[in-house]
Every structure is written in structure tokens, then in C-alpha cells.
Design a protein around this motif. Sequence first.
Motif, PDB file in Angstrom:
ATOM      1  N   ASP A 121     -20.939  22.363 -46.391  1.00 23.06           N
ATOM      2  CA  ASP A 121     -21.829  23.121 -47.277  1.00 23.06           C
ATOM      3  C   ASP A 121     -23.171  22.410 -47.438  1.00 23.06           C
ATOM      4  O   ASP A 121     -24.232  23.054 -47.450  1.00 23.06           O
ATOM      5  N   GLN A 145     -26.906  23.657 -46.245  1.00 22.52           N
ATOM      6  CA  GLN A 145     -27.981  23.781 -47.225  1.00 22.52           C
ATOM      7  C   GLN A 145     -29.257  23.102 -46.747  1.00 22.52           C
ATOM      8  O   GLN A 145     -30.371  23.603 -46.983  1.00 22.52           O
ATOM      9  N   GLN A 202     -15.126  20.323 -46.595  1.00 20.15           N
ATOM     10  CA  GLN A 202     -15.859  21.565 -46.785  1.00 20.15           C
ATOM     11  C   GLN A 202     -17.169  21.324 -47.526  1.00 20.15           C
ATOM     12  O   GLN A 202     -18.186  21.948 -47.246  1.00 20.15           O
ATOM     13  N   ASP A 203     -17.129  20.377 -48.483  1.00 20.38           N
ATOM     14  CA  ASP A 203     -18.359  20.032 -49.198  1.00 20.38           C
ATOM     15  C   ASP A 203     -19.399  19.464 -48.239  1.00 20.38           C
ATOM     16  O   ASP A 203     -20.595  19.739 -48.375  1.00 20.38           O
TER      17      ASP A 203
END
Length: 446
Positions: free
Chosen positions: A274, A278, A270-271
Motif C-alpha cells: 500500500d 501511494q 500488505q501495508d
Amino acid sequence: MTSTDAAVVTASPEAEAAVLGACLMATPARDSVADAARIVADGEWSVPAHDLVWLAITRLHGAGRPTGLPMVESELRRAGDLERAGGMLALSQLAQAACGSGDVEHYAGLVHGYAALRRYQSALVRGMQGARQTDPLAVPEAIAAHQAELEHLTGAGQDSDELYGRFGDHLDAHLDSLAKSVSAAAVTGLTDLDALMKLMPGQMIVVAARPAMGKSALALGIATANAATGAPTLVHSLEMGRAEVSNRILAARARVAFHHLRDGVDSMTQDDWDRLDQHAPALRSLPLWMDYNVTISPARIRSRIKSIVRETGRAPLVVVDYLQLMQTDQRSARQSPYERVTEISRELKILASDTGSTLIALAQLNRGPEQRADKRPQVSDLRDSGALEQDADAIILLHREDYYENESSRAGETDLIVAKHRNGPTATVTVAHQFHYSRLRDMAQT
């Protein structure tokens, strides 16, 4: 016979005779040879005998000797060309055909113009021959090569007067320019390297290394860092396809492990998602153009540069990964690797100079470093051609001590050895490699 049926005139032997005759009648007070030589180049005479006479005249003139009829006859006899030039009778006829000294430039312009017309016709013939022999899948490359040849004909000789003159004529303007700040045409994104080397228009930079040293990581890092400043950037990736290049750029900019991107959704966290969310908007807006065609030639690069200049008004930074995989515009199967790389090297340097682009060409080294105790590369290790060393404005060699020594105290460090720098000092810049992110970084940023 209609005008359209008439043969196109491509030469004027009378104009050639008028110029050569004036050269045979030249005096110290009126140097007709110098007037003609400013306009007519060797090989531009349609009559072979005229070409021999011209070569004899220019040899004498270059040696500071008279170019009258007796001296030219003697020079032709010495070179064994008198009979092929038509003998003394032909020289006498040329002298009789001489134009006035004030008309030499006019007739020389005719000689040069007809020669340009013959070159133009020859280029069109080669274009038709190429069209008949071109693979249907390679039509864009064939068109680009033909366009490059025609552009070369268009510019041939046009700038000679602007590039010639007394040194002092331009000195004041140059001194005035020194009072102005000079900005780099492109940046590498590496602080110490940018401080050492100011990338300027028209430069060709060769980045060379053995495999696995990080050439592509460095090149893509430079490309994205330069594009991030708003400067147009063009990357020709001959070795890696769209997916791999995209993954490398995403890994480097978003700090997502390269192997996660390579393996896809099953490895993504998930990081990771993300971070991609970004950074994706900024990456989408970069003035960064990519070309993944594996049949890249100097002509195609020139075509891409022109397209970007039309769109942005600025010459781009150009990255080629890598040079030894390129094709020549001639595409001769008889070319050796040495001849092919030599031709490509020269054409890329001319291309950079003509377009005002800064060009970074990646290159492979031979196995020379492996034969040395310290494994450090040298310029002499450039593979296939010494022309790369000659043509490059700067050469950067990559070296990783930890690649050869597992217990090296310099683990994670890459040396960027600036082994040639035409416009500045040579030095070694050390950066950190983070290959899990497919990038090189300043040591202070690690």
C-alpha cells in the motif's frame, strides 16, 4: 598538386618574428609586451628559439625591466639559453622583422590562432589513436572524453577579457545584486544543514566517511529531496546497481523496511504494498536521472549534464557515489591512486564551475579515525589525495558514535561535521539515522 593535396599551414614564423621584434623595440610609451601577452600564452610559439626569447622577454617585463635587445641578450645568457635561441644574430634579425606597435595585436592573434590550430590537430590525432585502441564496450566513454577535450579547446582563452579588469568597474553591479534575494541552487532536505549551507552553482561538496556511516543514504536522500522540489538531479552510482538504489529510494520515501524490499515478495506485507502504491506516482515523475555505469569519468559526467540542460534548461545537482571509484579521462595505467584522485578532483571542480552545477562527491576516509580515542574523522583522513581538501568548497564528514560504542547514549544519531565551508561557518549538524529505511532525517522529524 591540388589544393587538397597541399600541406596545411600550422604556423607563421614571420608573424612570430614580427611580434617578438616589436617586443624588442618596445618603449615606455607603447608597451608591446603587454599587448602581446594578453593574446599569446607561453608555449604557443612554433619555433623553439622564439619560445626561449619570449620567456626571457616576459621575465624581464614581469620584473619591471626594459625588454630591449641588449637586456634580452643578457637575460638569455644568464639563463644559459642564448646559444639555443640563435645568439645575437638571431635577436638582431628579430628586431629587424618587428611590426609596428599598432599591429602587435594583429600578429599576436595569428600566433595564438596557429597555436590553437596545432592543438586542434593534435586532439584529432589523439582521438584517432584512442579510437584504434578503444574497447568496443567503452566507445561512449571514449567519445565523451574526446568531446570534453574539444570543448576545452573551444573555450580556451575566450573568457579571459571578461574575467579581467579593474575592481571598481563591476562594483556597482555587484552592489545592486546584493539587494536581491539569493536562492540556493539545490537543497539537501535536512533543515539545519540547509540553514548552515546554501548550495550554490559551481560548488563542489565532498561528503566523506568510513564505511557504514551512511554516505550513500545521505546522498540518495539529498538527491530525492532536491528532485522533489522540481529541480533536475543526476546521480552517478558506481558502487550500487539499479536494484539496490531503487530499493533504498523506495524504502526512504515510502517508509518500507529495506530488508523487506531486498528479500522480495516473501517478506513484503500488505501495508508495504500500500505504501509503495501511494508513493510510486510521485517517484515516477521526479526529475531524477540515474547512471549506474561503473566506468564514469569527468567527461562522461559533463556529457550527462549537457543532456539534462538541453532537456530542462537548468543545470542539475550532481551526486557521485563515490569519487575514488571514478576513472580519469586519460585512463593511464601508470597513474598512481594519488595522481588519479588528484586529477579527478581538479576536473570535477572545473566541471562544476563550467556547467554551473552543484556537485556532491562522496569519498572514502582512511583508517585515521580508528586510531583516535573519540573516533571522530578529520579532513586529513581523506584518502589518496590532499587535492580533495584544496578543491572542495565544503567538506562534510559523517560520524556515528553508536557504531563504535554499543552502549552509547547517542544511539540513532549521526553527526554531519561541516569541517570546511569556504562560503560560511563550520559546525556540526546532528541528524537521526533510520537505516532500516535507508535514510537520514531531521531530529525533529523522527
